[in-house]
Design a protein around this motif. Structure first.
Motif, PDB file in Angstrom:
ATOM      1  N   VAL A  92      11.755  -3.538 -15.215  1.00 33.76           N
ATOM      2  CA  VAL A  92      10.334  -3.188 -15.817  1.00 33.76           C
ATOM      3  C   VAL A  92       9.390  -3.115 -14.595  1.00 33.76           C
ATOM      4  CG1 VAL A  92       8.540  -3.336 -17.247  1.00 33.76           C
ATOM      5  CG2 VAL A  92      10.943  -3.482 -18.059  1.00 33.76           C
ATOM      6  N   THR A  93       9.209  -4.222 -14.064  1.00 35.52           N
ATOM      7  CA  THR A  93       8.186  -4.316 -12.849  1.00 35.52           C
ATOM      8  C   THR A  93       8.414  -3.186 -11.756  1.00 35.52           C
ATOM      9  OG1 THR A  93       8.353  -6.733 -13.085  1.00 35.52           O
ATOM     10  CG2 THR A  93       7.321  -5.804 -11.052  1.00 35.52           C
ATOM     11  N   LEU A  96       7.220   0.209 -13.290  1.00 35.06           N
ATOM     12  CA  LEU A  96       5.877   0.354 -13.371  1.00 35.06           C
ATOM     13  C   LEU A  96       5.208   0.517 -11.883  1.00 35.06           C
ATOM     14  CD1 LEU A  96       5.010  -2.661 -15.885  1.00 35.06           C
ATOM     15  CD2 LEU A  96       4.887  -0.259 -16.388  1.00 35.06           C
ATOM     16  N   ARG A  99       5.788   4.075 -10.925  1.00 37.24           N
ATOM     17  CA  ARG A  99       4.838   5.093 -11.694  1.00 37.24           C
ATOM     18  C   ARG A  99       3.499   4.996 -10.825  1.00 37.24           C
ATOM     19  NH1 ARG A  99       3.754   4.357 -18.008  1.00 37.24           N
ATOM     20  NH2 ARG A  99       2.880   2.521 -17.310  1.00 37.24           N
ATOM     21  N   SER A 100       2.929   3.655 -10.654  1.00 38.03           N
ATOM     22  CA  SER A 100       1.900   3.580  -9.928  1.00 38.03           C
ATOM     23  C   SER A 100       1.804   4.270  -8.635  1.00 38.03           C
ATOM     24  CB  SER A 100       1.507   2.179  -9.677  1.00 38.03           C
ATOM     25  OG  SER A 100       0.457   1.877  -9.329  1.00 38.03           O
ATOM     26  N   GLU A 103       1.378   7.896  -9.408  1.00 35.44           N
ATOM     27  CA  GLU A 103       0.012   8.184  -9.935  1.00 35.44           C
ATOM     28  C   GLU A 103      -0.983   8.426  -8.540  1.00 35.44           C
ATOM     29  OE1 GLU A 103       0.155   6.573 -14.456  1.00 35.44           O
ATOM     30  OE2 GLU A 103      -0.543   5.532 -12.762  1.00 35.44           O
TER      31      GLU A 103
END
Length: 267
Positions: A92-93, A96, A99-100, A103
């Motif tokens: 999960v980390t 994330l 995705r960061s 973005e």
């Protein structure tokens, strides 16, 4: 994750090789953590379906033992990964953080003069995606030819991966001409499902041969392996027929046709 990797492949030349390789490796390695759970679950469902289809041909004890054994293996595999707090936290980390990073990449109208290199902006032009689509199509076309001439498990699996990437490319572009590009995406989806079923059967056959204790009854094991081989041949034949339709053009002609749709949609 396969869809994300397909998108990275589509803009690979704009991203640059270093960025592509790094981001692709992150997603690939995450998928490898989770894939044993999926594989174990699929093999169990496949064994259950195959046993039901064979009916009285397969000794009930053999079918029951195989399904029960694979079901236990599936539960063990799921527990080993999904119940491991550290593993799932890492997954999960990492997602994330990925995705960061995405973005933070500048969009089309960003003033790049204020940014430090490397720059990740993808120009809104067909030239940004043409090399990636051409490469994916060419590799899929070659993969089909290899699978036809040397029908090994590895050859069909490699072809399946290339076909899936092209499917995701076409799904991303389907609005250019939904009836045509969307139709190609649907054909590739069917091709991917067919090749996926073939691969799952190959995995089940390999598992049974590697672990004869899964089907202690010799007659039952032979019946299962013969049926698996028969179904794989049928699926390979279907896949090759679909592939001949999808990959009938040369790569240059394929991307030229797509560019025509792109230009028409923008006019």
């Amino acid at each position: 994750m396969k869809r994300l990797r397909a998108m990275l492949r589509m803009v690979r030349d704009e991203l640059g090789e270093d960025i592509f390789q790094a981001e692709n490796a992150v997603l690939r390695d995450l998928a490898r953590v989770l894939s044993p759970v999926r594989s174990a679950h699929v093999l169990c469902d496949l064994a259950r379906s195959l046993s039901a289809d064979l009916g009285p041909e397969l000794p009930p004890a053999a079918a029951d033992h195989l399904v029960a054994s694979l079901d236990a293996m599936s539960l063990d595999e799921s527990a080993a990964v999904l119940d491991d707090t550290q593993t799932m936290t890492d997954v999960v980390t990492t997602l994330l953080a990925t995705r960061s990073r995405y973005e933070s990449w500048p969009v089309v109208d960003t003033d790049l003069t204020t940014l430090d290199a490397p720059r990740h902006r993808i120009p809104d032009s067909f030239a940004s995606i043409e090399p990636g689509i051409r490469r994916t199509y060419r590799r899929g076309r070659k993969g089909m030819k290899v699978a036809r001439s040397s029908p090994t498990v590895h050859a069909f699996h490699e072809w399946r991966k290339r076909a899936k990437y092209l499917r995701f490319h076409m799904e991303a572009l389907h609005l250019l001409w939904p009836e045509v590009v969307g139709g190609v995406a649907e054909a590739l989806d069917t091709l991917g499902e067919t090749l996926g079923d073939e691969h799952d059967l190959a995995e089940l056959g390999h598992t049974i041969m590697a672990q004869p204790s899964l089907v202690p009854d010799d007659r039952g094991r032979r019946i299962l392996l013969v049926e698996i081989a028969r179904r794989r041949l049928d699926l390979q034949s279907v896949a090759l027929r679909i592939g001949e339709t999808v990959y009938h053009e040369k790569p240059g002609a394929f991307v030229t046709r797509l560019e025509t749709y792109w230009q028409a949609a923008r006019s």
